[in-house]
Design an enzyme around this catalytic site. Sequence first.
Site, PDB file in Angstrom:
ATOM      1  N   GLU A 133       0.822  -1.211   0.000  1.00 28.48           N
ATOM      2  CA  GLU A 133       0.000   0.000   0.000  1.00 28.48           C
ATOM      3  C   GLU A 133       0.859   1.266   0.000  1.00 28.48           C
ATOM      4  O   GLU A 133       0.543   2.236  -0.687  1.00 28.48           O
ATOM      5  CB  GLU A 133      -0.929  -0.001   1.220  1.00 28.48           C
ATOM      6  N   GLU A 134       1.935   1.282   0.780  1.00 31.80           N
ATOM      7  CA  GLU A 134       2.725   2.495   0.947  1.00 31.80           C
ATOM      8  C   GLU A 134       3.760   2.703  -0.157  1.00 31.80           C
ATOM      9  O   GLU A 134       4.078   3.846  -0.501  1.00 31.80           O
ATOM     10  CB  GLU A 134       3.424   2.488   2.313  1.00 31.80           C
TER      11      GLU A 134
END
Length: 367
Positions: free
Chosen positions: A256-257
């Site tokens: 996600e990051e």
Amino acid sequence: MDMGWWWLEASGHGRTWWLGDLKTQASEEGIIIIIIVVVIVVGQGKILQSSTYMTVFDSIDRKICSSSSSRISEESRIKASGAFQTRFATNMEIMNMETSSNDIVNEVDMLNASYDAFEGVILNIENNMDEHVFTTLLRTSISQWRKQGKKGVWLKLSLELVNLVKPAVKEGFWYHHAEPTYVMLVYWIPETSHTLPPNASHRVGVASFVVNNKGEVLVVQEKSGSFKGTGVWKLPTGTVEEGEDISLAAIREVKEETGIETEFMEVLAFRQSHKSFFSKSDLMFVCMLKPTSLDIQKQDSEIEAAEWMPVEEYANQPFIKKHKSFDCIAKICIAKKDDKYVGFSPLLTTTATSAKKSYLYSTYQDQ
């Protein structure tokens, strides 16, 4: 002036009924007949049969007629009798409604519930109900559970049943925890200190140590939170979602990051802190992941920057050196990179109580 008083006291199943007073008053200007019927309900039980009320009203009607004088006209007596009949019919309608309501309570008697292995009661309320009916059923149920030797009562109320929270609290329930779709209240029946398990005491988080073939670690700078604007490079972190394995949480947060795909390798260490999130404690698991892709695509909403950085450069940041927990984690990561540290590998197991899947993180390897 002629004045008479009548009343009826009848007790049945703990209920007492009063019929009070008939008052007749005459004056020189005319005759005023005032009829007052008061019914006060005390306790619980069945309503008196209508025949009893009819007998009382007939008695009152005859009293009016017998107490007449030359000043009381036949027209006044007819009006008085009609007033009694009207009042009697109205009261009987009200009583019939109360009887129906009581019948419902008597038929159900107790709230629908199941029981756990610790003498606890789990209330299963699926449909909404009137607050007064709920309170009556709750009191009756608790009284029966007390006789049965039950202890804790767990009351789970969905958003649709929020109107039952207030009467439950008035009966002695207190909040245990809340989720987006429900609130859980609890009650302790014995007159002792309760032994109900408390609400979840920890939040679980992950920090991911991702090292490529060049000995570089994946680091990020955050746009919000305590690290906003500090220029500190840190490991990708996040919280474990309900029902999610620690290993999968670490993989998800990195993806996600930073957009980097990874494989879970080991748990290197974990850190415990307190009063960190709504007064809850925090468990942070540092996980080692192996990257299967290298092209960074950072998350614009939360991440200011992301890059591959030499592990030693990451570990030598002033902020890392200043804070003992960060410094210890950095040293563990360097030791692992140099094959001088053995982490905790996941071993798939099942729980003892429910045979559900679980992971045991350990240095032990089954041969």
